[in-house]
Design a protein around this motif. Structure first.
Motif, short mmCIF file in Angstrom:
data_model
loop_
_atom_site.label_atom_id
_atom_site.label_comp_id
_atom_site.label_asym_id
_atom_site.label_seq_id
_atom_site.Cartn_x
_atom_site.Cartn_y
_atom_site.Cartn_z
N VAL A 1 1.99 26.54 -9.92
CA VAL A 1 2.23 25.10 -10.03
C VAL A 1 3.65 24.91 -10.56
O VAL A 1 4.01 25.50 -11.58
CB VAL A 1 1.20 24.42 -10.96
N TYR A 2 4.41 24.08 -9.86
CA TYR A 2 5.79 23.81 -10.26
C TYR A 2 5.96 22.34 -10.63
O TYR A 2 5.37 21.45 -9.99
CB TYR A 2 6.75 24.16 -9.11
N LEU A 3 6.76 22.11 -11.63
CA LEU A 3 7.22 20.79 -11.97
C LEU A 3 8.36 20.49 -10.99
O LEU A 3 9.28 21.32 -10.85
CB LEU A 3 7.72 20.77 -13.41
N VAL A 4 8.28 19.36 -10.30
CA VAL A 4 9.27 19.04 -9.27
C VAL A 4 9.78 17.62 -9.46
O VAL A 4 9.14 16.79 -10.10
CB VAL A 4 8.68 19.19 -7.84
N GLU A 5 10.95 17.37 -8.86
CA GLU A 5 11.46 16.01 -8.82
C GLU A 5 11.88 15.69 -7.39
O GLU A 5 12.54 16.51 -6.73
CB GLU A 5 12.61 15.80 -9.80
N PRO A 6 11.46 14.53 -6.91
CA PRO A 6 11.87 14.12 -5.56
C PRO A 6 13.37 13.89 -5.50
O PRO A 6 13.97 13.41 -6.47
CB PRO A 6 11.12 12.80 -5.33
N THR A 7 13.99 14.26 -4.40
CA THR A 7 15.42 14.03 -4.22
C THR A 7 15.70 12.79 -3.39
O THR A 7 16.86 12.45 -3.16
CB THR A 7 16.10 15.24 -3.54
N GLY A 8 14.64 12.13 -2.95
CA GLY A 8 14.78 10.93 -2.13
C GLY A 8 13.53 10.08 -2.26
O GLY A 8 12.66 10.34 -3.10
N PRO A 9 13.42 9.07 -1.41
CA PRO A 9 12.27 8.17 -1.48
C PRO A 9 10.97 8.91 -1.18
O PRO A 9 10.96 9.92 -0.46
CB PRO A 9 12.56 7.11 -0.42
N PHE A 10 9.87 8.37 -1.72
CA PHE A 10 8.55 8.93 -1.46
C PHE A 10 7.54 7.80 -1.40
O PHE A 10 7.82 6.67 -1.79
CB PHE A 10 8.18 9.98 -2.51
N GLU A 11 6.36 8.12 -0.88
CA GLU A 11 5.31 7.13 -0.71
C GLU A 11 3.96 7.73 -1.08
O GLU A 11 3.83 8.95 -1.17
CB GLU A 11 5.27 6.63 0.74
N GLU B 1 0.81 -1.22 0.00
CA GLU B 1 0.00 0.00 0.00
C GLU B 1 0.84 1.26 0.00
O GLU B 1 0.36 2.32 -0.37
CB GLU B 1 -0.97 0.00 1.18
N ASN B 2 2.11 1.18 0.38
CA ASN B 2 2.97 2.36 0.39
C ASN B 2 3.81 2.48 -0.87
O ASN B 2 4.56 3.42 -1.02
CB ASN B 2 3.88 2.36 1.62
N GLU B 3 3.72 1.50 -1.77
CA GLU B 3 4.51 1.55 -3.00
C GLU B 3 3.94 2.61 -3.93
O GLU B 3 2.78 2.56 -4.34
CB GLU B 3 4.49 0.19 -3.67
N ALA B 4 4.74 3.59 -4.26
CA ALA B 4 4.29 4.66 -5.14
C ALA B 4 4.00 4.12 -6.53
O ALA B 4 4.73 3.27 -7.05
CB ALA B 4 5.34 5.76 -5.20
N LEU B 5 2.92 4.62 -7.13
CA LEU B 5 2.45 4.09 -8.40
C LEU B 5 2.94 4.86 -9.61
O LEU B 5 2.68 4.46 -10.73
CB LEU B 5 0.91 4.09 -8.40
N ASP B 6 3.60 5.98 -9.41
CA ASP B 6 3.99 6.85 -10.52
C ASP B 6 5.49 7.03 -10.59
O ASP B 6 6.18 7.00 -9.58
CB ASP B 6 3.39 8.25 -10.33
N ASP B 7 5.96 7.30 -11.81
CA ASP B 7 7.34 7.69 -12.04
C ASP B 7 7.44 9.17 -12.37
O ASP B 7 8.52 9.68 -12.63
CB ASP B 7 7.95 6.88 -13.18
N GLY B 8 6.30 9.87 -12.43
CA GLY B 8 6.28 11.29 -12.75
C GLY B 8 5.77 11.51 -14.15
O GLY B 8 5.39 10.56 -14.82
N PRO B 9 5.73 12.72 -14.61
CA PRO B 9 6.21 13.92 -13.92
C PRO B 9 5.36 14.24 -12.69
O PRO B 9 4.23 13.80 -12.57
CB PRO B 9 6.08 15.01 -14.99
N PHE B 10 5.97 15.05 -11.79
CA PHE B 10 5.31 15.42 -10.54
C PHE B 10 5.18 16.93 -10.44
O PHE B 10 6.00 17.68 -10.99
CB PHE B 10 6.11 14.90 -9.34
N TYR B 11 4.16 17.34 -9.69
CA TYR B 11 3.83 18.76 -9.56
C TYR B 11 3.59 19.11 -8.10
O TYR B 11 3.14 18.28 -7.31
CB TYR B 11 2.57 19.08 -10.37
N HIS B 12 3.85 20.36 -7.77
CA HIS B 12 3.59 20.89 -6.43
C HIS B 12 2.92 22.26 -6.58
O HIS B 12 3.40 23.10 -7.34
CB HIS B 12 4.89 21.04 -5.64
N GLY B 13 1.80 22.44 -5.88
CA GLY B 13 1.10 23.71 -5.92
C GLY B 13 1.34 24.52 -4.67
O GLY B 13 1.32 23.98 -3.56
N THR B 14 1.59 25.82 -4.83
CA THR B 14 1.91 26.69 -3.71
C THR B 14 1.66 28.14 -4.11
O THR B 14 1.41 28.44 -5.27
CB THR B 14 3.40 26.51 -3.30
N LYS B 15 1.75 29.02 -3.14
CA LYS B 15 1.70 30.46 -3.44
C LYS B 15 3.09 31.08 -3.34
O LYS B 15 3.24 32.28 -3.49
CB LYS B 15 0.70 31.16 -2.53
#
Length: 138
Positions: A68-78, A4-18
């Motif tokens: 909205v930013y295109l981001v890449e994880p620098t380490g493990p994620f779940e 259940e903690n295995e991430a299902l995506d390889d990206g691309p990934f996004y982060h929303g912020t102000k």
């Protein structure tokens, strides 16, 4: 599907912020939750859905312009346990979290903005969640 903690995506990934960020900036954990401001988050959250990040940007705390930013994880994620299998089976929101930073690799400008009425509905949901003291898995 794996655990259940295995991430299902390889990206691309996004982060929303102000926040107004630049390519190469790192997004880190340790900030207050947008949904429960009394909680300092142990993780940084992101999604594989561009418009999902747009919603997060519009709901983010602060007075800045939603971004909205295109981001890449620098380490493990779940998978984000606040939505995965707790509220929705699987991970249909394609939401993830990491205790390691995310690196900004670009800004996305073609995401779908919500109509004011729809945005207010989301804000009302967030307010109701705060009032109910809904649990956030941190």
């Amino acid at each position: 599907m794996g655990s259940e903690n295995e991430a299902l995506d390889d990206g691309p990934f996004y982060h929303g912020t102000k926040a107004d960020l630049r390519v190469g900036d790192l997004l880190t954990a340790g900030f207050r939750s947008n949904y429960r401001p009394e909680i300092v988050m142990n993780h940084i959250y992101f999604t594989a859905l561009r418009d999902g990040a747009g919603l997060a940007a519009e709901l983010a705390a602060g007075d800045g312009e939603p971004r909205v930013y295109l981001v890449e994880p620098t380490g493990p994620f779940e998978n984000d346990p606040n939505v995965t299998d707790k509220k929705f089976p699987g991970n249909p929101t394609r939401s993830y979290r990491s205790s390691e930073p995310l690196r900004v690799v670009g800004e996305i400008r073609d995401w779908t903005r919500l109509a004011p009425e729809a945005l207010q509905e989301w804000r009302d949901r967030i307010s109701a969640m705060r009032d109910s003291r809904a649990e956030i898995i941190n």
